[in-house]
Design a protein around this motif. Structure first.
Motif, PDB file in Angstrom:
ATOM      1  N   VAL A  66       2.017  -9.828   6.243  1.00  0.00           N
ATOM      2  CA  VAL A  66       1.674 -10.307   7.580  1.00  0.00           C
ATOM      3  C   VAL A  66       2.977 -10.635   8.274  1.00  0.00           C
ATOM      4  O   VAL A  66       3.695 -11.547   7.864  1.00  0.00           O
ATOM      5  N   ASN A  67       3.307  -9.874   9.317  1.00  0.00           N
ATOM      6  CA  ASN A  67       4.501 -10.205  10.074  1.00  0.00           C
ATOM      7  C   ASN A  67       4.131 -11.265  11.101  1.00  0.00           C
ATOM      8  O   ASN A  67       3.402 -11.006  12.049  1.00  0.00           O
ATOM      9  N   ASP A  68       4.646 -12.480  10.887  1.00  0.00           N
ATOM     10  CA  ASP A  68       4.268 -13.611  11.720  1.00  0.00           C
ATOM     11  C   ASP A  68       5.232 -13.737  12.900  1.00  0.00           C
ATOM     12  O   ASP A  68       5.974 -14.703  13.015  1.00  0.00           O
ATOM     13  N   GLY A  69       5.241 -12.707  13.754  1.00  0.00           N
ATOM     14  CA  GLY A  69       6.077 -12.756  14.954  1.00  0.00           C
ATOM     15  C   GLY A  69       7.562 -12.852  14.675  1.00  0.00           C
ATOM     16  O   GLY A  69       8.270 -13.600  15.357  1.00  0.00           O
ATOM     17  N   SER A  70       8.051 -12.110  13.697  1.00  0.00           N
ATOM     18  CA  SER A  70       9.482 -12.170  13.359  1.00  0.00           C
ATOM     19  C   SER A  70      10.318 -11.586  14.485  1.00  0.00           C
ATOM     20  O   SER A  70       9.857 -10.734  15.252  1.00  0.00           O
ATOM     21  N   ALA A 103      10.984  -3.307   8.645  1.00  0.00           N
ATOM     22  CA  ALA A 103      11.174  -3.272   7.189  1.00  0.00           C
ATOM     23  C   ALA A 103       9.839  -3.054   6.487  1.00  0.00           C
ATOM     24  O   ALA A 103       9.752  -2.301   5.515  1.00  0.00           O
ATOM     25  N   ILE A 104       8.800  -3.687   6.987  1.00  0.00           N
ATOM     26  CA  ILE A 104       7.472  -3.525   6.376  1.00  0.00           C
ATOM     27  C   ILE A 104       7.020  -2.076   6.524  1.00  0.00           C
ATOM     28  O   ILE A 104       6.525  -1.458   5.584  1.00  0.00           O
ATOM     29  N   GLU A 105       7.236  -1.526   7.729  1.00  0.00           N
ATOM     30  CA  GLU A 105       6.793  -0.155   7.945  1.00  0.00           C
ATOM     31  C   GLU A 105       7.619   0.831   7.120  1.00  0.00           C
ATOM     32  O   GLU A 105       7.109   1.861   6.682  1.00  0.00           O
ATOM     33  N   ALA A 106       8.873   0.498   6.875  1.00  0.00           N
ATOM     34  CA  ALA A 106       9.702   1.346   6.010  1.00  0.00           C
ATOM     35  C   ALA A 106       9.136   1.326   4.591  1.00  0.00           C
ATOM     36  O   ALA A 106       9.034   2.375   3.935  1.00  0.00           O
ATOM     37  N   LEU A 107       8.728   0.156   4.132  1.00  0.00           N
ATOM     38  CA  LEU A 107       8.125   0.057   2.796  1.00  0.00           C
ATOM     39  C   LEU A 107       6.840   0.879   2.753  1.00  0.00           C
ATOM     40  O   LEU A 107       6.540   1.569   1.785  1.00  0.00           O
ATOM     41  N   ILE A 111      -2.099  -1.753  10.106  1.00  0.00           N
ATOM     42  CA  ILE A 111      -1.992  -0.434   9.465  1.00  0.00           C
ATOM     43  C   ILE A 111      -2.417  -0.603   8.014  1.00  0.00           C
ATOM     44  O   ILE A 111      -1.674  -1.154   7.195  1.00  0.00           O
ATOM     45  N   PRO A 112      -3.651  -0.172   7.693  1.00  0.00           N
ATOM     46  CA  PRO A 112      -4.129  -0.383   6.328  1.00  0.00           C
ATOM     47  C   PRO A 112      -3.413   0.522   5.340  1.00  0.00           C
ATOM     48  O   PRO A 112      -2.861   1.556   5.715  1.00  0.00           O
ATOM     49  N   ALA A 113      -3.410   0.101   4.093  1.00  0.00           N
ATOM     50  CA  ALA A 113      -2.854   0.939   3.035  1.00  0.00           C
ATOM     51  C   ALA A 113      -3.665   2.227   2.973  1.00  0.00           C
ATOM     52  O   ALA A 113      -4.842   2.239   3.314  1.00  0.00           O
ATOM     53  N   THR A 114      -3.014   3.302   2.552  1.00  0.00           N
ATOM     54  CA  THR A 114      -3.724   4.563   2.425  1.00  0.00           C
ATOM     55  C   THR A 114      -4.754   4.416   1.316  1.00  0.00           C
ATOM     56  O   THR A 114      -4.413   3.998   0.216  1.00  0.00           O
ATOM     57  N   PRO A 115      -6.025   4.718   1.610  1.00  0.00           N
ATOM     58  CA  PRO A 115      -7.028   4.531   0.560  1.00  0.00           C
ATOM     59  C   PRO A 115      -6.750   5.450  -0.620  1.00  0.00           C
ATOM     60  O   PRO A 115      -6.201   6.544  -0.460  1.00  0.00           O
ATOM     61  N   VAL A 116      -7.118   5.009  -1.787  1.00  0.00           N
ATOM     62  CA  VAL A 116      -6.927   5.810  -3.000  1.00  0.00           C
ATOM     63  C   VAL A 116      -7.859   7.009  -2.904  1.00  0.00           C
ATOM     64  O   VAL A 116      -9.041   6.861  -2.618  1.00  0.00           O
ATOM     65  N   THR A 117      -7.326   8.217  -3.135  1.00  0.00           N
ATOM     66  CA  THR A 117      -8.154   9.400  -2.928  1.00  0.00           C
ATOM     67  C   THR A 117      -8.916   9.824  -4.184  1.00  0.00           C
ATOM     68  O   THR A 117      -9.989  10.383  -4.098  1.00  0.00           O
ATOM     69  N   ASP A 118      -8.338   9.519  -5.351  1.00  0.00           N
ATOM     70  CA  ASP A 118      -9.020   9.869  -6.586  1.00  0.00           C
ATOM     71  C   ASP A 118     -10.356   9.132  -6.642  1.00  0.00           C
ATOM     72  O   ASP A 118     -10.392   7.911  -6.628  1.00  0.00           O
ATOM     73  N   PRO A 119     -11.497   9.865  -6.677  1.00  0.00           N
ATOM     74  CA  PRO A 119     -12.792   9.195  -6.614  1.00  0.00           C
ATOM     75  C   PRO A 119     -12.968   8.174  -7.745  1.00  0.00           C
ATOM     76  O   PRO A 119     -13.634   7.155  -7.568  1.00  0.00           O
ATOM     77  N   VAL A 164       0.930  -0.325   0.624  1.00  0.00           N
ATOM     78  CA  VAL A 164       1.303  -1.392   1.569  1.00  0.00           C
ATOM     79  C   VAL A 164       0.408  -1.396   2.809  1.00  0.00           C
ATOM     80  O   VAL A 164       0.184  -0.362   3.424  1.00  0.00           O
ATOM     81  N   THR A 165      -0.104  -2.572   3.131  1.00  0.00           N
ATOM     82  CA  THR A 165      -0.850  -2.777   4.371  1.00  0.00           C
ATOM     83  C   THR A 165       0.000  -3.658   5.261  1.00  0.00           C
ATOM     84  O   THR A 165       0.669  -4.564   4.773  1.00  0.00           O
ATOM     85  N   SER A 166      -0.038  -3.394   6.572  1.00  0.00           N
ATOM     86  CA  SER A 166       0.741  -4.258   7.455  1.00  0.00           C
ATOM     87  C   SER A 166      -0.145  -4.848   8.539  1.00  0.00           C
ATOM     88  O   SER A 166      -0.952  -4.151   9.157  1.00  0.00           O
ATOM     89  N   VAL A 167      -0.026  -6.146   8.711  1.00  0.00           N
ATOM     90  CA  VAL A 167      -0.729  -6.841   9.783  1.00  0.00           C
ATOM     91  C   VAL A 167       0.346  -7.487  10.640  1.00  0.00           C
ATOM     92  O   VAL A 167       1.096  -8.330  10.160  1.00  0.00           O
TER      93      VAL A 167
END
Ligand code: UDP
Ligand code: MG
Length: 324
Positions: A42-46, A53-57, A308-316, A64-67
């Protein structure tokens, strides 16, 4: 089906430490492959490029999910935003500065699997903090336990694991003045402590100076106790009683000895003392009144500018068991 675990990390100007945090946490969770993972920052208004940096990760780690909050709302609300967006069956709240060792996560999960809803970390020692901070923190937590009617565990930070149902319960508490350590305890559910040594900050600086800590303490007391309000009644009674006794004495003294006008010091002391006590309690009333005022506005707790949610796991076989 694998259970999903979310790690919620509130981050305010943590660009210096974020990559190190991510690397160390990734190492820890690599050994826990029986779960699927979400690391929610959670980026708290940095103002220092933490979001970049979060988006790079995020571009190199699909977990990684980013809020990104619309401004700085403070740690308590940043954590709430994180809990609200996390999708895991268990959710871990951890500081970004590596003061909470991610290695404890394995123990948290073990205790969670035993059936506990809340697993919190209790510090046996805190390195790299001034003696004044340690002393005031320790005194504060002891006082809080006495004052409030919920048992807030002493020497416990926000580093903890919550089960899905504990988070669901917590999110129903919508107050603006969020003293999270108190709210965690208020919610209840079976809880267990794990002891650890708190490390010094890995990089960057603390966001809490003494003025902020003082206000944080006020927040804690006013959110979980009305004892300061009651104190006025008791002190009032005590002062009235002594005033009556002192008054009677002066009355008798004047009748018996015909005391001439004197007693300027007594008069001044009484006036100043009463004036001080009255202002103090008007102030305490104000602390509570101001909070009532803020709560009645019923504003939303925060706004998110980008999620930006983490990419869902595709393997059923590895789908998390509740999708959103
Ligand atoms: N934090 C936040 N918003 C704020 C202040 C702090 O999200 O307004 C985060 C910060 O990035 C860190 C955690 O809260 O992950 C704890 O902050 P800090 O280490 O400064 O507090 P301390 O450990 O000194 O009490
Ligand atoms: Mg810290």
């Amino acid at each position: 089906m694998k259970k999903q675990v979310s790690i919620v990390v509130p981050a305010y100007n943590e660009v210096q430490v974020l990559p190190a945090f991510h690397a160390r946490t990734s190492q820890v969770i690599a050994e826990l492959s029986q779960y699927t993972w979400e690391i929610l920052y959670v980026n708290d208004g940095s103002t220092d490029g933490t979001q970049a940096a979060i988006e790079a990760l995020q571009s190199c780690d699909p977990r990684v999910t980013s809020v990104d909050l619309s401004r700085n709302f403070g740690k308590e609300i940043a954590m709430t935003a994180g809990l609200e967006h996390a999708r895991g069956d268990a959710i871990i709240v951890i500081d970004a500065d590596l003061q909470d060792p991610p290695e404890l996560i394995a123990d948290f999960l073990r205790v969670w699997e035993e059936g506990f809803d809340v697993v919190y970390a209790r510090r046996t020692d805190r390195d790299g903090e001034t003696w004044l901070k340690k002393a005031t923190a320790s005194y504060f937590y002891r006082m809080m336990t006495r004052l409030s009617n919920v048992q807030i565990p002493a020497d416990t930070g926000d580093y903890r694991l919550l089960s899905r149902r504990a988070v669901q319960a917590l999110l129903q508490l919508r107050e603006q003045h969020r003293f999270m350590k108190g709210l965690f305890a208020w919610v209840g559910f079976p809880s267990k402590a794990i002891e650890y040594r708190r490390d010094p900050r890995a990089a960057g600086t603390t966001k809490f100076n003494y003025w902020k800590l003082w206000n944080f303490a006020l927040e804690g007391i006013t959110s979980f106790s009305i004892l300061p309000l009651k104190l006025a009644s008791y002190l009032g009674m005590a002062i009235s009683l002594s005033a009556f006794i002192a008054g009677s004495w002066i009355f008798i003294k004047t009748l018996v000895w015909g005391d001439p006008v004197a007693g300027y010091p007594t008069l001044m002391v009484t006036i100043l003392f009463l004036g001080g006590v009255q202002l103090l309690f008007v102030g305490i009333l104000g602390e509570y009144l101001g909070r009532i005022y803020n709560e009645t506005k019923g504003r939303p707790l925060y706004f998110v500018q980008r999620y930006i949610p983490a990419t869902p796991v595709t393997d059923p076989a590895e789908q998390p068991n509740h999708s959103q």
